[in-house]
Design an enzyme around this catalytic site. Structure first.
Site, PDB file in Angstrom:
ATOM      1  N   GLU A  33       0.896  -1.170   0.000  1.00 38.05           N
ATOM      2  CA  GLU A  33       0.000   0.000   0.000  1.00 38.05           C
ATOM      3  C   GLU A  33       0.926   1.210   0.000  1.00 38.05           C
ATOM      4  O   GLU A  33       1.062   1.892  -1.015  1.00 38.05           O
ATOM      5  CB  GLU A  33      -0.908  -0.012   1.238  1.00 38.05           C
ATOM      6  CG  GLU A  33      -1.819   1.214   1.345  1.00 38.05           C
ATOM      7  CD  GLU A  33      -2.593   1.296   2.682  1.00 38.05           C
ATOM      8  OE1 GLU A  33      -2.182   0.658   3.680  1.00 38.05           O
ATOM      9  OE2 GLU A  33      -3.614   2.028   2.729  1.00 38.05           O
ATOM     10  N   ASP A  92     -12.412  -0.687   2.330  1.00 47.67           N
ATOM     11  CA  ASP A  92     -11.374  -0.407   3.340  1.00 47.67           C
ATOM     12  C   ASP A  92     -11.958   0.220   4.608  1.00 47.67           C
ATOM     13  O   ASP A  92     -12.259  -0.506   5.554  1.00 47.67           O
ATOM     14  CB  ASP A  92     -10.267   0.475   2.734  1.00 47.67           C
ATOM     15  CG  ASP A  92      -8.923   0.295   3.420  1.00 47.67           C
ATOM     16  OD1 ASP A  92      -8.803  -0.539   4.335  1.00 47.67           O
ATOM     17  OD2 ASP A  92      -7.959   0.986   3.026  1.00 47.67           O
TER      18      ASP A  92
HETATM   19  N1  HPA Z   1      -3.946   0.304   5.863  1.00 50.99           N
HETATM   20  C1  HPA Z   1      -3.339  -0.042   6.991  1.00 50.99           C
HETATM   21  N2  HPA Z   1      -3.969  -0.122   8.143  1.00 50.99           N
HETATM   22  C2  HPA Z   1      -5.268   0.151   8.197  1.00 50.99           C
HETATM   23  C3  HPA Z   1      -5.953   0.512   7.058  1.00 50.99           C
HETATM   24  C4  HPA Z   1      -5.255   0.579   5.825  1.00 50.99           C
HETATM   25  O1  HPA Z   1      -5.793   0.899   4.749  1.00 50.99           O
HETATM   26  N3  HPA Z   1      -7.232   0.735   7.444  1.00 50.99           N
HETATM   27  C5  HPA Z   1      -7.315   0.461   8.758  1.00 50.99           C
HETATM   28  N4  HPA Z   1      -6.119   0.120   9.222  1.00 50.99           N
HETATM   29 ZN    ZN Z   2      -7.022  -1.856   4.974  1.00 52.41          ZN
END
Ligand code: HPA
Ligand code: ZN
Length: 338
Positions: free
Chosen positions: A202, A280
């Site tokens: 990410e 998400d």
């Molecule tokens: N990324 C990492 N941690 C998280 C996310 C995310 O998108 N959403 C909630 N905790």
């Molecule tokens: Zn997430």
């Protein structure tokens, strides 16, 4: 403007959601409602002021507000109310199955018991199946900014409830917290019969995706969009059909991509990667499932065949039994043909 026929297809397709943090569905209205119930003072004067604070510059700026919001979750009814509100909203988007994350460490660190958290969420899961026909699974996420010892203690506290859990995941701040940091706790979770997944690629590098696959032995990658920095990795994901649970609105909100037009979802789909669309933390990122599908459709070369493929991919990537998968695939085909 989205083509009305595509818009209708998006609404009508049966959807499976595979990347959803239940604490990320806590809408500002419910934060205020729960705060009032428990006499918690909030640092924001109004629902509007809280919502206006959802202006993030990166993952960490979001996480700070997200963890703070969790403070209003105190008893089992709170977890039930939050989860039930998500299921009602998802059902309105024609989500028929959801595999949802929760972050127990955020709650146990505040003195809320594991049984309270799991009890409230599981009661809502049962109610949603009975009242709405929405099925679900529950995935316990370890917070990667904390130590592996903390994750080990969390797994110990969760093992008495392992029949109520389908898998384990890894979330929170990715940079500097590689998957390998959790090799032993994931090995133990796998041995207990829990399916492993992890957020990777990410904000973190493509190397973290390799590491999640090779060291944690994950069966899905959450996000994974930075795989495209490594062509051999994209090939590996495509050949092995490793699902990526992509969250388009999240990626733009947290500035993984400057604009939706820059997102690689359509390119990965064309390469044969099993990409899926998910929401998400919908209360924070401006949209639930239909909003995410609409956003990618408006900005990217995604038309009818790609939408249908995305819907099938989510069924394939889910942990539903084969018979249920076949049923959902048939429903998708029927909607696509209508
Ligand atoms: N990324 C990492 N941690 C998280 C996310 C995310 O998108 N959403 C909630 N905790
Ligand atoms: Zn997430």
């Amino acid at each position: 403007m989205l083509d009305p026929a595509l818009d209708r297809l998006i609404r009508d397709l049966p959807k499976v959601e595979l990347h959803l943090h239940i604490e990320g569905t806590l809408e500002p209205e419910m934060v205020f409602q729960l705060a009032a119930r428990h006499g918690v003072a909030l640092p924001y004067p109004s629902v509007e002021a809280l919502r206006a604070a959802y202006d993030f510059t990166d993952l960490q700026s979001f996480l700070d507000i997200y963890y703070a919001g969790c403070d209003v979750l105190r008893d089992e009814d709170d977890f039930h109310a939050m989860t039930m509100a998500y299921f009602r909203r998802a059902h309105a988007d024609r989500v028929v199955h959801a595999e949802i994350f929760f972050d127990p460490q955020t709650h146990t660190a505040r003195g809320v018991a594991m049984a309270t958290v799991i009890g409230g969420i599981r009661r809502a899961m049962a109610d949603a199946e009975r009242e709405l026909g929405v099925t679900s699974r529950l995935i316990l996420c370890f917070l990667r900014h904390l130590s592996e010892a903390d994750a080990e203690a969390t797994l110990d506290a969760a093992l008495p409830f392992k029949d109520q859990l389908a898998g384990v995941g890894l979330d929170s701040g990715e940079r500097g917290n590689p998957p390998g940091k959790f090799a032993r706790v994931f090995a133990r979770a796998r041995a207990a019969g829990l399916r492993p997944v992890a957020h990777a690629g990410e904000e973190g590098p493509a190397a973290y995706i390799h590491e999640a696959l090779d060291v944690l032995r994950v069966v899905r990658i959450d996000h994974g969009v930075r795989c495209d920095e490594d062509d051999a990795l994209v090939e590996r994901l495509a050949v092995d059909r490793v699902p990526l649970t992509v969250c388009p609105l999240s990626n733009v909100k947290l500035r993984v991509y400057p604009r939706m037009e820059d997102h690689n979802l359509a390119r990965l789909l064309a390469r044969g990667v099993c990409v899926t669309v998910n929401s998400d933390d919908p209360a924070y990122f401006g949209g639930y499932m239909v909003d995410n599908y609409r956003a990618v459709c408006a900005a990217l070369p995604i038309g009818r065949p790609q939408l249908v493929q995305l819907a099938h991919n989510a069924v394939e990537a889910s942990w539903l039994p084969a018979a249920r998968k076949a049923e959902l695939d048939a429903q998708i085909l029927a909607v696509a043909a209508a």
